[in-house]
Design an enzyme around this catalytic site. Structure first.
Site, mmCIF file in Angstrom:
data_model
loop_
_atom_site.group_PDB
_atom_site.id
_atom_site.type_symbol
_atom_site.label_atom_id
_atom_site.label_comp_id
_atom_site.label_asym_id
_atom_site.label_seq_id
_atom_site.Cartn_x
_atom_site.Cartn_y
_atom_site.Cartn_z
ATOM 1 N NE ARG A 95 -28.435 -21.680 115.881
ATOM 2 C CZ ARG A 95 -28.176 -20.929 114.807
ATOM 3 N NH1 ARG A 95 -27.053 -21.106 114.140
ATOM 4 N NH2 ARG A 95 -29.017 -20.004 114.417
ATOM 5 C CB ILE A 121 -33.242 -21.178 113.276
ATOM 6 C CG1 ILE A 121 -32.766 -21.437 114.697
ATOM 7 C CG2 ILE A 121 -32.062 -21.215 112.339
ATOM 8 C CD1 ILE A 121 -32.096 -22.819 114.829
ATOM 9 C CB SER A 122 -33.397 -16.115 116.210
ATOM 10 O OG SER A 122 -34.731 -15.779 115.961
ATOM 11 C CE LYS A 123 -27.916 -11.253 114.987
ATOM 12 N NZ LYS A 123 -26.985 -10.331 114.367
#
Ligand code: SAH
Length: 280
Positions: A95, A121-123
């Site tokens: 990531r 960007i989502s968790k």
């Protein structure tokens, strides 16, 4: 994140869910450009490209170590993610290579991060939840195998990299050219499956590669674009954040196309960036 009981479960005709008829024909004209990532480069070349674009992880932070991702996987497991294929994808994809170098140190915390152009960007726990919902329950797919996947909202390409490990092929659409280009750069070397990055309005889906076994949106709208349902294969599943008027917020909507019709479930409350129309 809270679970809510299923609000509606019913095989219904397409237009009851859409509120409109089919629109497959619109999809072909509106996609401005279809791109494939370039051929895989050697790791050194990839690292050089990432350094040039400012997205290389700072050295000495230990982010290249698999252990740092394993800790994230352990937290996801402790939070109730039990799908091994999903956990394995999180353990594999780096990531920190998808975010700016200044943010790389936070890449394995359970936090959303800016990716430029006012997008995030989502968790990881939210991405994991979406992927688990996609993986579970679909009748025509093998567990853990998402088949032909359509992603709306490529962003930095992180979720597309996860989807490549879970599906047979991935079409990912992004409406912002800057992010489309960034994702293409980030995804160099991710050749585990068949990936097509598309610049255009994801509300129109991608008719040339339809139907899809799995459709996932990373941006939330007011309604479900008809093209997504048109392009969902029988036995396929769609997961998308959607505004729920009754609740006054965004909720993950799951739609299964069963042989007898569409079955819709409202699941977790979420907060995604808005699904917009057109491309910029
Ligand atoms: N999956 C992404 C998350 C990106 S955030 C990742 O892993 O990084 C959501 C993205 O959806 C944003 O980049 C936004 O530009 C994009 N988006 C919003 N509306 C869209 C639309 N109609 N078509 C395609 N992309 C859209």
């Amino acid at each position: 994140m809270t679970r809510r009981p299923v609000q509606s479960r019913f095989p219904v005709p397409l237009d009851r869910v859409n509120g409109r008829g089919g629109h497959t024909g619109r999809a072909r004209s509106a996609l401005a450009e279809t791109l494939r990532p370039q051929a895989p480069l050697q790791h050194a070349a990839q690292t050089a490209a990432q350094q040039a674009s400012g997205r290389a992880a700072p050295s000495g932070l230990g982010l290249d170590s698999a252990a740092v991702r394993q800790r994230m996987v352990q937290r996801l497991r402790a939070d109730g993610v039990h799908d091994d294929a999903v956990l394995n994808a999180f353990a594999t994809v780096e990531r920190h290579r998808f975010v700016d170098s200044a943010l790389a140190i936070q890449a394995y915390e359970d936090t959303s991060l800016p990716i430029g152009l006012s997008q995030t960007i989502s968790k990881p726990s939210v991405v994991a939840r979406m992927l688990c919902l996609l993986c579970e329950g679909a009748t025509a797919r093998q567990h853990g195998h998402l088949g032909r996947v359509l992603e709306i909202g490529t962003g930095c390409g992180y979720q597309a990299a996860l989807l490549l490990l879970l599906g047979r092929s991935v079409v990912s659409i992004e409406r912002l050219k800057g992010l489309h280009d960034k994702a293409r750069e980030n995804l160099v070397g991710h050749r585990h499956g068949d990936l097509r990055l598309v610049y255009g309005d994801g509300r129109l889906g991608h008719a040339p590669r339809a139907p899809f076994d799995s459709i996932v949106a990373a941006a939330g709208g007011e309604d479900l674009p008809p093209a997504w349902l048109d392009q969902l294969a029988v036995g396929g599943r769609l997961v998308a954040p959607m505004q729920d008027a009754a609740r006054g917020g965004q909720v993950l909507l799951v739609v299964d196309r069963q042989p007898e019709g569409l079955v819709r479930q409202w699941r977790d409350a979420v907060h995604f960036v808005p699904l917009k129309s057109g491309a910029e």
